[in-house]
Design a protein around this motif. Sequence first.
Motif, short mmCIF file in Angstrom:
data_model
loop_
_atom_site.label_atom_id
_atom_site.label_comp_id
_atom_site.label_asym_id
_atom_site.label_seq_id
_atom_site.Cartn_x
_atom_site.Cartn_y
_atom_site.Cartn_z
N ARG A 97 38.57 -19.49 44.58
CA ARG A 97 39.99 -19.76 44.79
C ARG A 97 40.14 -21.25 45.00
O ARG A 97 39.55 -21.82 45.91
CB ARG A 97 40.53 -19.01 46.00
N ASP A 152 42.57 -24.21 46.00
CA ASP A 152 43.83 -24.43 46.70
C ASP A 152 44.40 -25.80 46.37
O ASP A 152 43.75 -26.83 46.59
CB ASP A 152 43.62 -24.32 48.22
N GLY A 153 45.62 -25.83 45.84
CA GLY A 153 46.32 -27.07 45.59
C GLY A 153 47.39 -27.31 46.63
O GLY A 153 47.51 -26.56 47.60
N ASP A 154 48.19 -28.36 46.41
CA ASP A 154 49.24 -28.69 47.38
C ASP A 154 50.37 -27.67 47.37
O ASP A 154 51.00 -27.42 48.41
CB ASP A 154 49.82 -30.08 47.06
N THR A 155 50.63 -27.06 46.23
CA THR A 155 51.77 -26.14 46.13
C THR A 155 51.38 -24.73 45.71
O THR A 155 52.22 -23.83 45.76
CB THR A 155 52.78 -26.68 45.10
N ALA A 156 50.14 -24.53 45.29
CA ALA A 156 49.74 -23.20 44.83
C ALA A 156 48.22 -23.06 44.87
O ALA A 156 47.49 -24.05 44.99
CB ALA A 156 50.24 -22.95 43.40
N SER A 157 47.76 -21.82 44.78
CA SER A 157 46.33 -21.52 44.71
C SER A 157 46.04 -20.84 43.38
O SER A 157 46.86 -20.06 42.88
CB SER A 157 45.90 -20.62 45.86
N GLN A 158 44.87 -21.14 42.82
CA GLN A 158 44.45 -20.55 41.57
C GLN A 158 43.18 -19.73 41.80
O GLN A 158 42.30 -20.14 42.54
CB GLN A 158 44.15 -21.63 40.52
N THR A 159 43.09 -18.59 41.15
CA THR A 159 41.87 -17.80 41.14
C THR A 159 41.20 -17.98 39.78
O THR A 159 41.82 -17.74 38.74
CB THR A 159 42.18 -16.31 41.38
#
Length: 266
Positions: free
Chosen positions: A160, A162-169
């Motif tokens: 996972r 984690d970015g500033d505005t969203a998380s990506q799997t």
Amino acid sequence: MKIVTLVKYVPDATGDRGFADDGTVDREATDGLLSELDEYAVEQALQLADSQDSGGDVEVVALTLGPDDAADAIKRALQMGATSGVHINDESVHGSDALATSAILAAAIRKLEPDLVVAGMASTDGTMGVVPAMLSERLGWPAATLGATLSLAGTTATIRRDGDTASQTIEVALPAIVSVTDQSGEPRYPSMKGILAAKKKPVDDWEIDDLDLDAEVNGQVGLANAWSTVKDTTPRPPKEAGRQVTDEDGSGAAALTEFLVSGKYI
């Protein structure tokens, strides 16, 4: 299953760090240690090994490239719980840049034939963070980088990010390269049992000749072949006492405002 975790011996950030006469990092001027960000990689590799119901068949190999003192990075990983270590130690690699480093590590990884390679997000001395992506390109393996979490299910690794505005799997099929951030979980501290056990764990010492490097890659190794070099350095000036403002006549507020404006703090 075999997991390789990349570990790097770096100068202690609390010490007096500087450059040697040839423009490379002076690694003898201060004490060194396993890069803090690589401790997170070791921890994640060990957690994966602990979570696999394979009857102790998961092997965690700590791999490093560096001079004699770099063996301490492997030692720390072994104390944390790694199974074994490989130390690539060859004077000819001194001053190698990230391109050459990735080529050497890729050759070592091919020789070790792991299912997964886990790295830190960057080293605390260079902070470039490009080696995992370079390894992916050289090996032709998928990469999942900057993972805040890492898990395995069968032949798939998942992170996972984690970015500033969203998380990506992100999922990648094994064999793969994964890098993890300092959000991935606090590294374990070696126990006395782990420290004693580390003394009996095997560590292989390899030289460049032990790796299958082609002539082109051999020509990229070493300071003379680096694509970037340090031409000149100037020591950081010593800290000076800060400006003191007395407010006996009521001018303190104006002096503080002037300081903040001149320094573009406001």
